[in-house]
Scaffold this motif. Structure first.
Motif, PDB file in Angstrom:
ATOM      1  N   GLU A 186      11.130  -5.417 -13.464  1.00 31.06           N
ATOM      2  CA  GLU A 186      11.067  -4.008 -13.835  1.00 31.06           C
ATOM      3  C   GLU A 186      10.108  -3.239 -12.941  1.00 31.06           C
ATOM      4  N   SER A 187       8.968  -3.851 -12.640  1.00 28.75           N
ATOM      5  CA  SER A 187       8.000  -3.157 -11.789  1.00 28.75           C
ATOM      6  C   SER A 187       8.549  -2.993 -10.373  1.00 28.75           C
ATOM      7  N   HIS A 188       9.311  -3.962  -9.894  1.00 33.08           N
ATOM      8  CA  HIS A 188       9.921  -3.828  -8.573  1.00 33.08           C
ATOM      9  C   HIS A 188      10.981  -2.720  -8.580  1.00 33.08           C
ATOM     10  N   THR A 189      11.728  -2.614  -9.678  1.00 34.10           N
ATOM     11  CA  THR A 189      12.713  -1.540  -9.802  1.00 34.10           C
ATOM     12  C   THR A 189      12.019  -0.188  -9.782  1.00 34.10           C
ATOM     13  N   ARG A 190      10.921  -0.051 -10.557  1.00 37.09           N
ATOM     14  CA  ARG A 190      10.170   1.216 -10.556  1.00 37.09           C
ATOM     15  C   ARG A 190       9.631   1.528  -9.170  1.00 37.09           C
ATOM     16  N   TYR A 191       9.146   0.520  -8.473  1.00 34.65           N
ATOM     17  CA  TYR A 191       8.638   0.711  -7.123  1.00 34.65           C
ATOM     18  C   TYR A 191       9.734   1.243  -6.199  1.00 34.65           C
ATOM     19  N   LEU A 192      10.915   0.641  -6.280  1.00 32.70           N
ATOM     20  CA  LEU A 192      12.015   1.085  -5.432  1.00 32.70           C
ATOM     21  C   LEU A 192      12.476   2.501  -5.804  1.00 32.70           C
ATOM     22  N   GLU A 193      12.469   2.796  -7.106  1.00 32.86           N
ATOM     23  CA  GLU A 193      12.843   4.139  -7.529  1.00 32.86           C
ATOM     24  C   GLU A 193      11.835   5.173  -7.043  1.00 32.86           C
ATOM     25  N   ASP A 194      10.539   4.836  -7.166  1.00 30.98           N
ATOM     26  CA  ASP A 194       9.492   5.757  -6.710  1.00 30.98           C
ATOM     27  C   ASP A 194       9.557   5.958  -5.200  1.00 30.98           C
ATOM     28  N   ARG A 195       9.886   4.925  -4.497  1.00 29.44           N
ATOM     29  CA  ARG A 195       9.948   4.992  -3.045  1.00 29.44           C
ATOM     30  C   ARG A 195      11.121   5.848  -2.567  1.00 29.44           C
ATOM     31  N   SER A 196      12.199   5.853  -3.359  1.00 29.74           N
ATOM     32  CA  SER A 196      13.372   6.620  -2.940  1.00 29.74           C
ATOM     33  C   SER A 196      13.256   8.100  -3.284  1.00 29.74           C
ATOM     34  N   LYS A 197      12.229   8.500  -4.016  1.00 28.48           N
ATOM     35  CA  LYS A 197      12.051   9.918  -4.385  1.00 28.48           C
ATOM     36  C   LYS A 197      11.487  10.717  -3.241  1.00 28.48           C
TER      37      LYS A 197
END
Length: 197
Positions: A186-197
């Motif tokens: 989940e934390s990796h998913t959040r990281y990837l989502e934050d990075r794509s913003k």
């Protein structure tokens, strides 16, 4: 060996640095004709004020190495349990417990996740090396005595309860590892989502 050890020591390094300061003072003309005494004195002062050498840390086995040793002990435990004659219900419980323990000790990502938690390694070690062998051994010893005292509570009940408790502990450990990996994902998913913003 002792000379090379001293050459690398903090005392020698600090003394040499102060001795170099003495040479700088000599070349600038401050030390005058007493330059050998100044250089030697500064070397000695530097060696005296240097911090003491730290002893090396003890070389304890890493959790991964502990798991390798635990796998060997788990194999010995499996051999021991094959020799013991257990009642059918307890044998099923013991088999289920051994399957969970084998899955936890299997090399791969589970072992890597387990090695990150020393408390989990300790818990697993305690189950394999102490709790399970002691439960089975105490059953084997008390079973003999209950034959001589009819009407006593059967040791099978105690063994079944002990195996059930050990099974719960092993499943809690597996669930904790699953939760840790789920949080990591989940934390990796959040990281990837934050990075794509």
């Amino acid at each position: 060996m002792a000379i090379s050890k001293y050459l690398e020591s903090r005392k020698n390094i600090a003394g040499s640095a102060c001795g170099l300061l003495g040479l700088v003072l000599t070349f600038t003309g401050v030390a005058g004709p007493y330059w050998p005494v100044v250089v030697a004195g500064l070397y000695g002062a530097g060696a005296l004020i240097a911090p003491p050498e730290r002893p090396p840390l003890p070389d304890f086995p890493t959790p991964s190495a502990q798991l390798d040793e635990l796998r060997e002990d788990f194999g010995k435990l499996g051999d021991y349990l094959l020799e013991v004659d257990l009642p059918r219900a307890a044998k099923h419980q013991e088999t289920d417990l051994m399957l969970v323990l084998a899955a936890l000790l299997e090399p791969g990502w589970v072992a890597e996740a387990l090695a990150q938690d020393p408390e989990a390694v300790h818990t697993l070690s305690r189950v394999v090396r102490q709790d399970l062998p002691e439960a089975v051994d105490s059953f084997v010893r008390t079973r003999w005595w209950t034959r001589m005292t009819p009407g006593a509570e059967p040791p099978e009940r105690h063994l079944e309860r002990q195996l059930a408790l050990l099974q719960e502990e092993a499943e809690r450990l597996a669930a904790a590892l699953r939760e840790t990996e789920a949080r990591r994902q989940e934390s990796h998913t959040r990281y990837l989502e934050d990075r794509s913003k």
